[in-house]
Scaffold this motif. Structure first.
Motif, PDB file in Angstrom:
ATOM      1  N   GLN A 215     -10.495 -55.506   1.051  1.00 11.62           N
ATOM      2  CA  GLN A 215      -9.366 -55.047   1.496  1.00 11.62           C
ATOM      3  C   GLN A 215     -10.385 -53.517   1.972  1.00 11.62           C
ATOM      4  N   ARG A 216     -10.540 -52.854   0.945  1.00 13.79           N
ATOM      5  CA  ARG A 216     -11.044 -51.548   0.871  1.00 13.79           C
ATOM      6  C   ARG A 216     -13.164 -51.725   0.790  1.00 13.79           C
ATOM      7  N   LYS A 217     -13.421 -52.701   1.273  1.00 17.54           N
ATOM      8  CA  LYS A 217     -15.084 -52.503   2.021  1.00 17.54           C
ATOM      9  C   LYS A 217     -15.304 -52.874   0.193  1.00 17.54           C
ATOM     10  N   ALA A 218     -14.639 -52.417  -0.757  1.00 15.38           N
ATOM     11  CA  ALA A 218     -15.175 -52.434  -1.879  1.00 15.38           C
ATOM     12  C   ALA A 218     -17.121 -52.808  -2.517  1.00 15.38           C
ATOM     13  N   LYS A 219     -17.950 -51.542  -2.360  1.00 22.30           N
ATOM     14  CA  LYS A 219     -19.165 -52.221  -2.927  1.00 22.30           C
ATOM     15  C   LYS A 219     -19.807 -53.067  -4.222  1.00 22.30           C
ATOM     16  N   GLY A 220     -17.944 -52.755  -5.056  1.00 26.74           N
ATOM     17  CA  GLY A 220     -18.381 -53.270  -6.730  1.00 26.74           C
ATOM     18  C   GLY A 220     -16.478 -53.583  -7.296  1.00 26.74           C
ATOM     19  N   LEU A 221     -16.708 -54.580  -7.736  1.00 27.04           N
ATOM     20  CA  LEU A 221     -15.477 -54.868  -8.829  1.00 27.04           C
ATOM     21  C   LEU A 221     -16.138 -55.030 -10.306  1.00 27.04           C
ATOM     22  N   VAL A 222     -15.304 -54.379 -10.936  1.00 28.65           N
ATOM     23  CA  VAL A 222     -15.891 -54.756 -12.650  1.00 28.65           C
ATOM     24  C   VAL A 222     -14.817 -54.305 -13.225  1.00 28.65           C
ATOM     25  N   LEU A 223     -14.378 -55.816 -14.252  1.00 22.35           N
ATOM     26  CA  LEU A 223     -13.168 -56.732 -14.624  1.00 22.35           C
ATOM     27  C   LEU A 223     -13.696 -56.892 -16.632  1.00 22.35           C
ATOM     28  N   THR A 224     -12.833 -56.355 -16.557  1.00 23.96           N
ATOM     29  CA  THR A 224     -12.384 -56.229 -19.068  1.00 23.96           C
ATOM     30  C   THR A 224     -11.794 -57.174 -19.346  1.00 23.96           C
ATOM     31  N   LEU A 225     -11.991 -57.306 -19.819  1.00 28.93           N
ATOM     32  CA  LEU A 225     -11.929 -58.690 -20.761  1.00 28.93           C
ATOM     33  C   LEU A 225     -11.755 -58.400 -22.120  1.00 28.93           C
ATOM     34  N   GLN A 226     -11.284 -59.067 -23.129  1.00 31.58           N
ATOM     35  CA  GLN A 226     -12.060 -58.634 -24.931  1.00 31.58           C
ATOM     36  C   GLN A 226     -12.123 -59.871 -24.695  1.00 31.58           C
ATOM     37  N   ALA A 227     -11.762 -61.415 -24.516  1.00 31.98           N
ATOM     38  CA  ALA A 227     -12.747 -62.583 -25.061  1.00 31.98           C
ATOM     39  C   ALA A 227     -13.805 -62.743 -24.876  1.00 31.98           C
ATOM     40  N   ASP A 228     -14.468 -63.425 -25.074  1.00 38.10           N
ATOM     41  CA  ASP A 228     -15.880 -64.260 -24.912  1.00 38.10           C
ATOM     42  C   ASP A 228     -15.698 -65.623 -24.918  1.00 38.10           C
ATOM     43  N   PRO A 229     -15.936 -65.531 -22.758  1.00 40.47           N
ATOM     44  CA  PRO A 229     -15.094 -66.866 -22.751  1.00 40.47           C
ATOM     45  C   PRO A 229     -16.014 -68.271 -23.644  1.00 40.47           C
ATOM     46  N   GLY A 230     -16.834 -67.591 -23.718  1.00 41.46           N
ATOM     47  CA  GLY A 230     -17.937 -69.380 -24.055  1.00 41.46           C
ATOM     48  C   GLY A 230     -19.645 -69.024 -23.710  1.00 41.46           C
ATOM     49  N   PHE A 231     -19.891 -68.725 -22.555  1.00 45.70           N
ATOM     50  CA  PHE A 231     -21.221 -68.479 -22.621  1.00 45.70           C
ATOM     51  C   PHE A 231     -22.401 -68.545 -22.928  1.00 45.70           C
ATOM     52  N   ASP A 232     -21.982 -67.866 -24.579  1.00 43.69           N
ATOM     53  CA  ASP A 232     -23.626 -68.561 -25.459  1.00 43.69           C
ATOM     54  C   ASP A 232     -23.152 -68.593 -26.585  1.00 43.69           C
ATOM     55  N   LEU A 233     -22.817 -67.686 -27.361  1.00 45.01           N
ATOM     56  CA  LEU A 233     -22.831 -67.388 -28.775  1.00 45.01           C
ATOM     57  C   LEU A 233     -21.111 -67.905 -28.870  1.00 45.01           C
ATOM     58  N   ALA A 234     -21.720 -68.171 -30.309  1.00 43.74           N
ATOM     59  CA  ALA A 234     -20.127 -68.650 -31.554  1.00 43.74           C
ATOM     60  C   ALA A 234     -19.052 -67.099 -31.447  1.00 43.74           C
ATOM     61  N   GLU A 235     -18.098 -67.612 -31.126  1.00 47.19           N
ATOM     62  CA  GLU A 235     -17.340 -66.817 -31.449  1.00 47.19           C
ATOM     63  C   GLU A 235     -16.625 -66.701 -32.658  1.00 47.19           C
ATOM     64  N   THR A 236     -16.422 -67.545 -33.706  1.00 49.71           N
ATOM     65  CA  THR A 236     -16.373 -67.133 -35.351  1.00 49.71           C
ATOM     66  C   THR A 236     -16.909 -67.888 -35.869  1.00 49.71           C
ATOM     67  N   GLU A 237     -16.988 -67.479 -37.516  1.00 51.24           N
ATOM     68  CA  GLU A 237     -18.050 -67.774 -38.167  1.00 51.24           C
ATOM     69  C   GLU A 237     -17.827 -69.119 -38.344  1.00 51.24           C
ATOM     70  N   ASP A 238     -17.092 -70.037 -37.829  1.00 51.24           N
ATOM     71  CA  ASP A 238     -17.828 -71.336 -38.125  1.00 51.24           C
ATOM     72  C   ASP A 238     -17.083 -72.327 -37.315  1.00 51.24           C
ATOM     73  N   LEU A 239     -17.172 -71.712 -35.508  1.00 44.29           N
ATOM     74  CA  LEU A 239     -17.064 -72.523 -34.940  1.00 44.29           C
ATOM     75  C   LEU A 239     -17.810 -71.729 -33.467  1.00 44.29           C
ATOM     76  N   ASP A 240     -18.803 -72.836 -33.101  1.00 46.13           N
ATOM     77  CA  ASP A 240     -19.842 -72.722 -32.159  1.00 46.13           C
ATOM     78  C   ASP A 240     -18.445 -73.499 -30.806  1.00 46.13           C
ATOM     79  N   GLU A 241     -18.376 -71.604 -30.106  1.00 48.27           N
ATOM     80  CA  GLU A 241     -17.877 -71.936 -28.692  1.00 48.27           C
ATOM     81  C   GLU A 241     -18.443 -72.041 -28.203  1.00 48.27           C
ATOM     82  N   ALA A 242     -19.801 -72.335 -28.042  1.00 43.75           N
ATOM     83  CA  ALA A 242     -20.387 -72.910 -26.683  1.00 43.75           C
ATOM     84  C   ALA A 242     -20.597 -74.462 -26.802  1.00 43.75           C
ATOM     85  N   LYS A 243     -20.623 -75.057 -27.639  1.00 43.29           N
ATOM     86  CA  LYS A 243     -20.705 -76.923 -28.097  1.00 43.29           C
ATOM     87  C   LYS A 243     -19.537 -77.674 -27.713  1.00 43.29           C
TER      88      LYS A 243
END
Length: 334
Positions: A215-243
């Motif tokens: 509506q504002r014809k904005a040129k950009g949007l920044v969305l900030t959250l805490q979690a790594d959704p699992g794009f690539d790296l493990a989230e915890t020491e013993d669990l590979d979130e990516a897999k």
């Protein structure tokens, strides 16, 4: 002491010099600190001094105000509030898993994590404005989801949502429910009900934020959250979130989120900067969908975190096709 590194730009053709026209501005991104187990007090203080001495109009903290193996007391919230309010520029806070989702763990004190979420909302969001000595007016979602916020500046929409690590408080089975935890089966049922309600609210907030941007014809949007959704790296020491729990898997607590983000990004003409913490490794890339199949206007920025306590400087120039120019700021204690 702050050590400036070369700029990293979202478009290879973008100039390296900061934007010069009057409508440009800068902001900072940081999170996942201080961790008491890593003795972060000194380095976190240095990060804050570096941000205070910079040119940023505001900063955003993307979660984890404590480590994941320390007590989840009210004192953590009150101490952090004092720290954030002492910062020179406005500071916007996004919750992390260590301050509520993971508080059921025995080494966190075996709290009821939903009670901790209620406390976080009351103590960290008592003021509708940002933290900092200078305040920034924020729009908040209706209760109880007051931690989801939004503001606009210079042709960019900034949206913040409570999407936390540890699979976004979604419990998959009985074994996971009781692992290193004081939770009962009833507690885990309540957690899944909380996840479902908050997940729906988050997706509504994201959709509304993109609608405002269009509506504002904005040129950009920044969305900030805490979690790594699992794009690539493990989230915890013993669990590979990516897999095992990458964002596109049905058992993921982030699938609905990412489906919404992808759909809204495709319908938006501007640039989307998706900011998150949780994995403590600086990264700037285009992880959707695959190396040879990019969503061209989507960029992921993963911030630093303990023990790598640094921050990220972003310049906004809506006259440039890429809109956002990103520079990691490496900080050393004095």
């Amino acid at each position: 002491m702050t050590i400036a590194r070369p700029l990293i730009t979202l478009l290879a053709s973008a100039a390296l010099a900061p934007a010069a026209f009057a409508g440009s501005f800068t902001f900072g991104l940081w999170g996942d600190m201080p961790y008491e187990k890593n003795n972060d007090a000194q380095t976190t203080a240095a990060v804050i001094r570096s941000i205070d001495n910079s040119d940023v109009a505001f900063s955003i903290f993307d979660g984890d105000i404590k480590d994941g193996s320390s007590a989840c007391t009210d004192e953590v919230f009150t101490r952090t509030t004092k720290t954030f309010n002492g910062m020179k520029a406005p500071m916007v806070y996004v919750p992390g898993d260590n301050e509520w989702t993971d508080c059921h763990r025995k080494n966190n004190g075996g709290w009821n994590n939903l009670e901790r979420l209620d406390a976080l909302r009351k103590l960290m969001y008592a003021d509708s404005r940002s933290f900092g000595r200078r305040k920034l007016a924020l729009e908040h979602q209706d209760a109880p989801f007051v931690e989801n916020s939004r503001f606009h500046k210079g042709g960019v929409v900034f949206a913040q949502v409570n999407v936390a690590g540890s699979n976004n408080n979604r419990v998959l089975d009985e074994k996971e429910c009781g692992s290193k935890s004081a939770r009962t089966a009833a507690d885990c049922e309540a957690d899944n009900a909380e996840y479902a309600a908050r997940n729906a609210a988050v997706n509504r907030w994201i959709e509304e934020s993109f609608a405002q941007a269009r509506q504002r014809k904005a040129k950009g949007l920044v969305l900030t959250l805490q979690a790594d959704p699992g794009f690539d790296l493990a989230e915890t020491e013993d669990l590979d979130e990516a897999k095992t729990r990458g964002w596109n898997r049905p058992e993921s607590g982030y699938k609905d989120l990412m489906d919404t983000v992808i759909r809204e990004t495709k319908a938006f003409d501007g640039q989307v900067l998706f900011v998150h913490g949780d994995t403590h490794v600086f990264k700037l890339d285009k992880p959707l969908y695959a190396p040879l199949d990019l969503l061209p206007n989507f960029t992921r920025l993963q911030t630093f975190g303990s023990p790598n306590n640094h921050w990220v400087h972003v310049t906004v120039n809506t006259r440039k096709p890429g809109v956002f120019t990103v520079r990691p700021v490496m900080v050393k204690p004095d």
